[in-house]
Scaffold this motif. Structure first.
Motif, PDB file in Angstrom:
ATOM      1  N   VAL A  94      56.783  34.973  39.646  1.00 42.21           N
ATOM      2  CA  VAL A  94      56.072  34.844  39.275  1.00 42.21           C
ATOM      3  C   VAL A  94      55.516  34.309  40.033  1.00 42.21           C
ATOM      4  O   VAL A  94      53.702  33.974  40.473  1.00 42.21           O
ATOM      5  N   ASP A  95      55.857  32.691  40.157  1.00 46.05           N
ATOM      6  CA  ASP A  95      55.392  31.347  40.894  1.00 46.05           C
ATOM      7  C   ASP A  95      54.941  32.243  42.255  1.00 46.05           C
ATOM      8  O   ASP A  95      53.933  31.939  43.837  1.00 46.05           O
ATOM      9  N   ARG A  98      51.465  33.741  41.894  1.00 43.31           N
ATOM     10  CA  ARG A  98      50.855  33.118  41.656  1.00 43.31           C
ATOM     11  C   ARG A  98      49.751  31.867  42.994  1.00 43.31           C
ATOM     12  O   ARG A  98      49.128  31.673  43.214  1.00 43.31           O
ATOM     13  N   GLN A  99      50.561  32.318  44.075  1.00 47.17           N
ATOM     14  CA  GLN A  99      50.573  31.245  45.762  1.00 47.17           C
ATOM     15  C   GLN A  99      50.035  31.317  46.361  1.00 47.17           C
ATOM     16  O   GLN A  99      49.253  31.330  47.317  1.00 47.17           O
ATOM     17  N   ASP A 101      47.262  33.253  45.924  1.00 44.39           N
ATOM     18  CA  ASP A 101      46.189  32.870  46.093  1.00 44.39           C
ATOM     19  C   ASP A 101      45.660  32.115  47.078  1.00 44.39           C
ATOM     20  O   ASP A 101      44.470  32.061  46.689  1.00 44.39           O
ATOM     21  N   ASP A 102      45.946  31.112  47.013  1.00 45.97           N
ATOM     22  CA  ASP A 102      45.996  30.053  48.220  1.00 45.97           C
ATOM     23  C   ASP A 102      46.377  30.640  49.307  1.00 45.97           C
ATOM     24  O   ASP A 102      46.241  29.660  50.471  1.00 45.97           O
ATOM     25  N   SER A 116      42.979  38.866  44.394  1.00 44.21           N
ATOM     26  CA  SER A 116      43.879  37.599  42.950  1.00 44.21           C
ATOM     27  C   SER A 116      44.788  37.622  42.925  1.00 44.21           C
ATOM     28  O   SER A 116      45.320  39.062  42.440  1.00 44.21           O
ATOM     29  N   SER A 117      45.444  36.996  42.398  1.00 43.07           N
ATOM     30  CA  SER A 117      46.690  36.998  41.572  1.00 43.07           C
ATOM     31  C   SER A 117      46.963  37.704  40.412  1.00 43.07           C
ATOM     32  O   SER A 117      47.610  38.050  39.436  1.00 43.07           O
ATOM     33  N   ASP A 118      46.223  37.713  39.394  1.00 45.22           N
ATOM     34  CA  ASP A 118      45.838  38.179  38.088  1.00 45.22           C
ATOM     35  C   ASP A 118      45.256  39.555  38.085  1.00 45.22           C
ATOM     36  O   ASP A 118      45.875  40.776  37.514  1.00 45.22           O
ATOM     37  N   PHE A 121      48.786  40.808  38.706  1.00 38.77           N
ATOM     38  CA  PHE A 121      49.590  40.906  36.905  1.00 38.77           C
ATOM     39  C   PHE A 121      49.221  41.987  35.893  1.00 38.77           C
ATOM     40  O   PHE A 121      49.819  42.629  35.531  1.00 38.77           O
ATOM     41  N   PRO A 128      53.089  36.785  33.478  1.00 42.64           N
ATOM     42  CA  PRO A 128      52.616  35.395  34.092  1.00 42.64           C
ATOM     43  C   PRO A 128      53.549  34.705  33.307  1.00 42.64           C
ATOM     44  O   PRO A 128      53.077  32.999  33.214  1.00 42.64           O
ATOM     45  N   LYS A 129      55.090  35.124  33.331  1.00 43.08           N
ATOM     46  CA  LYS A 129      55.141  33.925  32.190  1.00 43.08           C
ATOM     47  C   LYS A 129      57.676  34.589  32.570  1.00 43.08           C
ATOM     48  O   LYS A 129      57.124  35.804  32.724  1.00 43.08           O
TER      49      LYS A 129
END
Length: 213
Positions: A94-95, A98-99, A101-102, A116-118, A121, A128-129
């Motif tokens: 998950v981490d 998410r990263q 995106d940057d 995007s990360s979305d 997912f 995303p948990k």
């Protein structure tokens, strides 16, 4: 595999699976789905085979000639460690997503066409948990149901003041776990009944909130 072996062997003894989970993720990115994307869910044969080889290499190969009890013991210990690694891998994955995106260049390199990360997912159907968070949430909802059931077991008696705070906590945990999708396909009569009960619940909760002012 060379990086994962010593970390998996250490996790076998300590159950600290964070370091080996990070390497498992690196390996996961190398295996591809039929669409050419990283096999993040490790559902393909290559990813599963790699993980099986790793567990075999640290002493969890099924002892074919051993007594049945010994084989079952090894199988239980193997699955226990595999589950611990899966749980450790969940937040790492998950981490990592998410990263991205940057890091748009890495996002495009690994997941071409995703912005995007979305989207990642959603595509992989990954919540995303972390697994631990999900399991704790499910446990809390189950406990909340049990506590409310116990508090409301006697319909003739109101909830005692001493139980008031716990009842509110339980209702809160349950209510925040509900989503509109739960009512998909609900028939008209049931939907009307639920709307009425929700309206009555809202009024009761507003009265309780006002009493705390």
């Amino acid at each position: 595999m060379d990086k994962a072996l010593p970390l998996a062997a250490a996790a076998k003894e300590s159950r600290d699976c964070g370091p080996v989970a990070a390497v498992v993720l690196q390996a996961t990115l190398l295996f591809k789905t039929p669409k050419g994307l990283p096999d993040l869910r490790r559902s393909g044969g290559q990813a599963r085979g790699w993980m099986s080889d790793l567990l075999d290499a640290i002493g969890f190969a099924p002892p074919r000639l051993a007594p049945m009890d010994e084989r079952k013991k090894v199988a239980r210990e193997r699955e226990s460690l595999a589950q611990a690694i899966r749980e450790a891998l969940s937040p790492v994955r998950v981490d990592f997503i998410r990263q991205l995106d940057d890091r748009p260049e890495e996002l495009e390199r690994l997941f071409p066409g995703f912005s995007s990360s979305d989207e990642i997912f959603e595509h992989y159907k990954i919540i995303p948990k972390a697994q631990r968070e999900i399991r704790i949430a499910r446990y809390n909802r189950r406990i909340s149901l049990q506590k409310l059931g116990a508090l409301l077991a006697d319909d003739d008696l109101p909830i005692a003041p001493a139980d008031g705070a716990e009842a509110v906590h339980a209702v809160h945990r349950l209510a925040t776990g509900l989503t509109p999708g739960l009512f998909d396909g609900t028939d008209t009569e049931t939907a009307e009944l639920l709307r009425q009960e929700l309206a009555e619940t809202r009024a009761a909760l507003l009265a309780l909130e006002k009493s705390l002012s």
